[in-house]
Design an enzyme around this catalytic site. Structure first.
Site, PDB file in Angstrom:
ATOM      1  CG  ASP A 185      -1.839   1.168   1.269  1.00 42.85           C
ATOM      2  OD1 ASP A 185      -1.441   2.275   0.835  1.00 42.85           O
ATOM      3  OD2 ASP A 185      -2.997   1.007   1.696  1.00 42.85           O
ATOM      4  CG  HIS A 186       1.488   4.274  -3.211  1.00 44.94           C
ATOM      5  ND1 HIS A 186       0.243   3.985  -3.670  1.00 44.94           N
ATOM      6  CD2 HIS A 186       1.628   5.612  -3.332  1.00 44.94           C
ATOM      7  CE1 HIS A 186      -0.350   5.105  -4.051  1.00 44.94           C
ATOM      8  NE2 HIS A 186       0.463   6.114  -3.866  1.00 44.94           N
ATOM      9  CG  HIS A 248      -4.130   4.483  -0.772  1.00 46.65           C
ATOM     10  ND1 HIS A 248      -3.210   3.472  -0.754  1.00 46.65           N
ATOM     11  CD2 HIS A 248      -4.348   4.753  -2.081  1.00 46.65           C
ATOM     12  CE1 HIS A 248      -2.889   3.151  -1.996  1.00 46.65           C
ATOM     13  NE2 HIS A 248      -3.569   3.908  -2.814  1.00 46.65           N
TER      14      HIS A 248
END
Ligand code: BG6
Length: 503
Positions: A185-186, A248
């Site tokens: 999950d950047h 996010h």
């Protein structure tokens, strides 16, 4: 910043090596790690794809274009020459078993003569439906047989709903150890997001008042100024809820709501986060309407440019019900957060690109001050700006200079750019380094992903059953549909935005 430690030998195999993610994010990130001296001397990366570039050199040129366009560092030609020697391209069709034998042979040849056995990382930069098949073939060909030195990275979306995520977790769990699986999950790799833990738990100031006794509500805004661009096909299946909220935004919410970890152990931190997800109130179908708002952008103007509505985008149905905006009021049913609303909103083609967390404190009683002093009375507020500006602000009351007691709110601002003159790493740099090092703290564990799906399932179900009647319902360049304003206004609140640099 230069590396303080070197990683073990690494071979990275990127499935989807000819795709966007590889050239926009992964290769620029690896190149930056190389410049900063993080990569081990024994390092090689291979892009796997069907596109025939007509030779390795051409593939490297293609990647260099990506670096020039998307990397935070563009002019490092000398370094690029050295780094690009480590890049290979294997043109194969991953539907064939033979492709995997070839990859296995390539790994063996590449690492011949290396001092240590390399860590082998398989990165699934492919359409999500292809990833399970690749994983199965890696298993069948015994390419991931040693759990100590083989890892797989999965991009989001991880599943399409709770059921499919569970199936995928079961499938992977039947073949590999959980420690080998890195679900990315950047947002968790962003510097400012990681700093939330430092802010909350390395300071004595905040934690004692970080609860429902002192906090009135919290907000998370993740607004974008782009539309769905050429991802209409994907977005039709996803929508803002699956694309941004399930991952996010819920992760940001976990960071601000979690209990203090007793150590920085990966599982300890992930346990504390999963506790938050499990405590989020799951709506009854009849409550969804009053707690969640969806929107879809119409055609219009975005910063002086004409843009088309979502339903006119490529690969999008003319009557599409997909939401490009979502706002939700969550509650976390535990002691710390009883009755504190957490408002979140996200959307495409909104007024401004910003990701902002707001912690709104309860007002201090104002009876000690003369009436006129408190005309501009405001409660304390902490804002954490994740991007594009990175700063933390505390708003408090101060006395205006002069003979009378007039108060006004002021901001104390901590700006990353002013405090540190270092270029901060991109999220993918941090995350790739963590995979190489074998540190899963910033990655999603199987149960976290499933708990996050559980949170949004009632909303997905309710929206799936009741088609939107007012789509499109917001103009590009606005802050989304009116109902999103009403969602917070009903509770006597408003969405917080910070003044932009140019206005
Ligand atoms: C991705 C979403 O995960 O995050 C995109 O799929 C979105 O739709 C992007 O644009 C936003 O990321 P960032 O880092 O630009 O805020």
């Amino acid at each position: 910043m230069k590396a303080q430690k070197k990683l073990p030998p690494v071979i990275m195999i990127i499935f989807g090596g000819s795709g966007d993610l590889a050239s926009r994010k992964l290769m620029p990130a690896l190149f930056n790690l190389f410049i900063d001296d993080y990569l081990p001397d024994d390092f090689a990366v291979a892009g796997i794809g069907r596109t025939d570039y007509g030779g390795e050199e051409k593939y490297r040129e293609h990647l260099l274009e990506g670096v020039k366009q998307f990397s935070r560092r563009k002019d490092h030609d000398e370094e690029w020459k050295k780094f690009s020697e480590k890049i290979c391209y294997v043109a194969v069709d991953i539907k064939d078993d033979a492709a995997f034998q070839e990859i296995g042979k390539w790994i063996e040849e590449k690492s011949k003569g290396w001092k240590e056995h390399p860590i082998i990382i398989y990165y699934m930069a492919v359409a999500p439906q292809l990833a399970p098949d690749i994983a199965k073939k890696l298993y069948d060909q015994k390419l991931c047989a040693d759990p100590k030195c083989t890892r797989m990275v999965f991009e989001k979306p991880f599943g399409h709903d709770l059921e499919s995520a569970q199936e995928l977790n079961q499938l992977l769990g039947s073949m590999f150890d959980e420690d080998q699986i890195y679900r990315i999950d950047h947002y968790l790799g962003k510097e400012t997001v990681q700093n939330i833990l430092a802010l909350r738990f390395a300071n004595a100031l905040f934690e004692p008042i970080w609860n429902s006794n002192y906090i009135d509500h919290a907000q998370i805004t993740a607004a974008e100024t782009v539309g769905v661009e050429d991802r209409g096909g994907y977005y039709e299946q996803a929508g803002a809820l699956r694309d941004m909220v399930q991952n996010h935004i819920l992760q940001l919410l976990c960071m601000i709501a979690m209990e203090a970890p007793v150590s920085f152990d990966a599982n300890e931190i992930r346990n504390k986060k999963v506790d938050v997800l499990n405590a989020i109130r799951k709506f009854n179908p009849e409550d969804v309407h009053s707690h969640a708002v969806r929107g879809q952008y119409a055609g219009g103007w975005m910063k002086g440019e004409k843009v088309q509505g979502y339903r006119q985008e490529k690969n999008v149905d003319k009557n599409s019900p997909a939401e490009t905006f979502a706002a939700v009021k969550f509650f976390i049913d535990n002691w710390r957060w009883q009755n504190v609303p957490f408002y979140i909103r996200t959307g495409k083609y909104l007024h401004e690109k910003t990701t902002l967390i707001t912690i709104q404190f309860k007002p201090a009683p104002d009876y000690a001050f003369p009436e006129e002093a408190s005309d501009t009375w405001r409660a304390n507020r902490l804002t954490i700006s994740i991007q594009p500006d990175m700063d933390i602000r505390i708003r408090f009351q101060s006395k205006r200079p002069g003979p009378s007691m007039i108060l006004s709110p002021v901001d104390m601002i901590f700006s990353y750019a002013e405090a540190y003159h270092e270029d901060e790493p991109e999220a993918y740099e941090t995350l790739l380094e963590d995979v190489m090092e074998g540190n899963p703290t910033l990655f999603m564990r199987a149960d976290q992903v499933e708990s996050a799906w559980r949170v949004i399932t009632p909303i997905m179900d309710a929206w799936g059953h009741r088609k939107p009647v007012d789509f499109p319902n917001y103009a590009p360049g606005s802050w989304g549909p009116e109902d999103a304003e009403a969602l917070v206004a009903r509770d006597g609140h408003h969405w917080v935005t910070l003044p932009t640099k140019n206005g």
